[in-house]
Design an enzyme around this catalytic site. Structure first.
Site: not given
Ligand code: HAS
Ligand code: CU
Length: 572
Positions: A242, A246, A393-395, A456-457
């Site tokens: 995990h 980050y 999700h992770f893409h 998946r996979r």
């Molecule tokens: Fe995740 C599984 C929960 C963030 C990557 N995640 C994965 C896996 C990967 C991954 C690779 O709780 C799969 C691993 C595997 O192969 O099994 N993830 C979260 C949560 C967050 C989160 C709660 N993940 C990420 C990030 C990753 C990433 C970042 C890669 C860089 N994830 C999970 C969970 C799993 C999981 C479970 C397990 C699932 C399972 O069952 O296997 C949070 O940190 C996300 C918070 C983000 C936000 C978005 C904020 C938005 C922003 C954009 C701002 C936009 C603006 C507008 C300012 C709340 C900052 C722009 C304006 C314009 C005009 C364009």
């Molecule tokens: Cu995670």
């Protein structure tokens, strides 16, 4: 150490046309970025072919695709090269660059920098050799844990990558220590503050995977151990797996917080708020790995509950980022004449690939972040775990926000390394938008397919249990694969063009690096690392103490005894 002089004036490197790398910087940073791109070259093209391979209609017409037919080998190459090697090389190279420029000094030890690079590069060579020469045995995926065991060289490659990254971390920590000695009452620039957080998180997290490799996987692979414990190994892996996400994300945040406001023509809303967000990452990035194990037996519901809560907490700094960076973008648009409530997103520099790539990454991150919150709820997780929802999700997070931001960085850093202009701005823009469209479609289709129960996979394109809706969405995924294939080709056309064929000199322009020490309104105590490490230790005890006790099964006698090689104890 090679002596180089950095401009004394804090503003000097930011004057137009001065992004000239000294030779030593060019060599060190260039070596990392180019090796990262070599790893990416192996990994990136596996992706589209997996989407073809998983599409029922595609497979009906093209039953075999040479090379990519080895499905698990291709998935392993895709994950290991993209997610582990490309990212680590890129992050280390980029972070050296930012640290040197922001602190106005070279990294502490150039020989140590090269030793780190050599270790990581040897790791890459061993890994490629193993995956290519022993495809069946080494198809253990990028989430490597038992009972699948790869050849020993696979793990040695990973150990060398980790060792190199530790040396790189040490180099950055020591550079900071030297700077701090000379600037006792100053705040370290925000970019370096974030980089320090990132490497601290990395060093803590990699302890888990190092234990898994050194005491479980490697001895099993060498035949020294006849027993293994998938439960313990998975726990150690996800302790690392995990925070790894980050480790990928924070360098992208470095760009969003400290470079993008300037590139977009605005000002960051609040620097102290940014520092608080990074401290939150330091505290909460690690003690949440169990959210990847909600479906695992042997971990109690209460431990899973604690880590659900902590996972929701670690999403807060990303929400803070959305507001802080979003306000900077609004400010940029107002400076360019945006007047109404909703016109500021349109008044961004959408025609500048460096900016557009990062904005596109943010758009994808909104979807990816929210799907993460769904994953994080232990109950909802049960419906999506191990389905194609998870790669969706992770893409959007890794393949979207992180990858597009790294590409945005590449579009100015590669010209800086080469000393020539970007080969084609139009190709870069086309690449960014095809990536955005392709990844949006990929996320939608894989997510929908996951809700239809597509695993998946797994090569289920011809599985009898595939529902018509599931099959439809897997076909849509293949369309996204075509778009992403075009985008990947465009990316490498620009990389190769910039390296070998660009004749234009590098245009003058602002170096997107802050060079002055941090905002005076940021409290100095945010830099008291000892305090944060102490709090992290307590959080780890609370979150992981019971988990470790559960997986080691203390009631039944420490099952760690099984891992003493000579004991020959039978598997319980
Ligand atoms: Fe995740 C599984 C929960 C963030 C990557 N995640 C994965 C896996 C990967 C991954 C690779 O709780 C799969 C691993 C595997 O192969 O099994 N993830 C979260 C949560 C967050 C989160 C709660 N993940 C990420 C990030 C990753 C990433 C970042 C890669 C860089 N994830 C999970 C969970 C799993 C999981 C479970 C397990 C699932 C399972 O069952 O296997 C949070 O940190 C996300 C918070 C983000 C936000 C978005 C904020 C938005 C922003 C954009 C701002 C936009 C603006 C507008 C300012 C709340 C900052 C722009 C304006 C314009 C005009 C364009
Ligand atoms: Cu995670």
């Amino acid at each position: 150490m090679a002596s180089i002089t950095y401009p004394q004036s804090a503003e000097a490197p930011a004057t137009p046309g001065t992004l000239k790398l000294v030779q030593r910087e060019r060599a060190m940073i260039g070596a990392h970025i180019i090796t990262a791109l070599i790893a990416l070259l192996f990994g990136i093209f596996m992706g589209p072919f997996q989407t073809f391979h998983r599409s029922p209609t595609f497979v009906q017409y093209f039953p075999t695709i040479p090379v990519f037919t080895f499905y698990y080998q291709a998935v392993t190459v895709h994950g290991v090269m993209n997610a582990l090697f490309f990212t680590t090389f890129f992050i280390v190279g980029f972070c050296y660059f930012v640290t040197e420029r922001s602190l106005q000094r070279p990294i502490k030890s150039v020989p140590m920098g090269w030793a780190a690079f050599a270790s990581m590069a040897l790791g890459l060579v061993l890994m490629l050799f193993t995956i290519l020469t022993s495809p069946q045995q080494s198809a253990v995926l990028y989430t490597f844990y038992p009972p699948m065991i790869a050849p020993a060289l696979f793990y040695i490659g990973l150990v060398l990558l980790a060792l190199g990254s530790w040396l790189a971390s040490a180099n950055i920590f020591l550079t900071y220590r030297d700077w701090k000695r000379e600037h006792r009452n100053e705040r370290v620039p925000l970019a370096v503050f974030a980089i320090l957080v990132n490497f601290i998180v990395w060093c803590v997290a990699t302890v888990g995977v190092a234990l898994e490799i050194v005491f479980m996987l490697l001895p099993a692979s060498l035949g020294m151990l006849k027993v293994t414990d998938p439960q313990l190994a998975r726990t150690l892996f996800w302790f690392f797996g995990h925070p790894l996400v980050y480790f990928w994300l924070l360098p992208a945040y470095v760009s969003w917080y400290t470079m993008l406001p300037r590139q977009a023509g605005g000002k960051l809303f609040s620097e102290p708020l940014a520092r608080v967000a990074f401290v939150m990452f330091l505290l909460f990035a690690v003690p949440v790995g169990v959210h990847h194990q909600f479906s695992d037996p042997g971990i109690s519901a209460s431990s899973k509950g604690v880590q659900t809560l902590l996972t929701l907490v670690v999403s807060i700094p990303s929400f803070m980022t959305a507001f802080n960076v979003g306000a900077a973008l609004e400010n940029a648009a107002r400076n360019r004449g945006a007047k109404t409530l909703f016109d500021w997103p349109f008044k961004q520099k959408w025609n500048d690939p460096v900016v557009a790539a990062q904005l596109a990454g943010m758009l994808l991150f909104v979807a990816g972040g929210f799907s993460g919150l769904i994953n994080a709820s232990a109950q909802l997780n049960a419906t999506i775990h191990n389905t194609s929802w998870v790669p969706a999700h992770f893409h959007q997070t890794l393949g979207g926000a992180v990858m597009l931001t790294y590409i945005g960085i590449l579009y100015w850093l590669l010209p800086a390394i080469r000393g020539r202009a970007l080969f084609s701005k139009r190709a870069a823009l086309a690449q960014v938008f095809t990536w955005l469209i392709g990844m949006t479609l990929f996320g939608l289709a894989m997510g929908e397919a996951g809700l239809q129960g597509v695993p998946r996979r797994a090569l289920t394109s011809q599985a009898p249990y595939l529902t018509p809706a599931g099959a439809f969405w897997m076909d849509v995924t293949a369309i996204s694969g075509v778009i992403l294939l075009i985008s990947s080709i465009l990316l490498f056309v620009n990389v190769i063009g910039t390296l070998f064929f660009s004749r234009q000199p590098m245009p003058g322009g602002e170096v997107p690096i802050e060079t002055v020490s941090g905002d005076r309104s940021s409290p100095l105590w945010l830099e008291r690392w000892g305090i944060w490490l102490g709090v992290l230790g307590v959080l780890l005890l609370i979150a992981y103490g019971p988990v470790v006790a559960e997986v080691l099964d203390f009631q039944e006698g420490w099952n760690i005894m099984r891992f003493i090689p000579t004991s020959n104890a039978p598997m319980p």
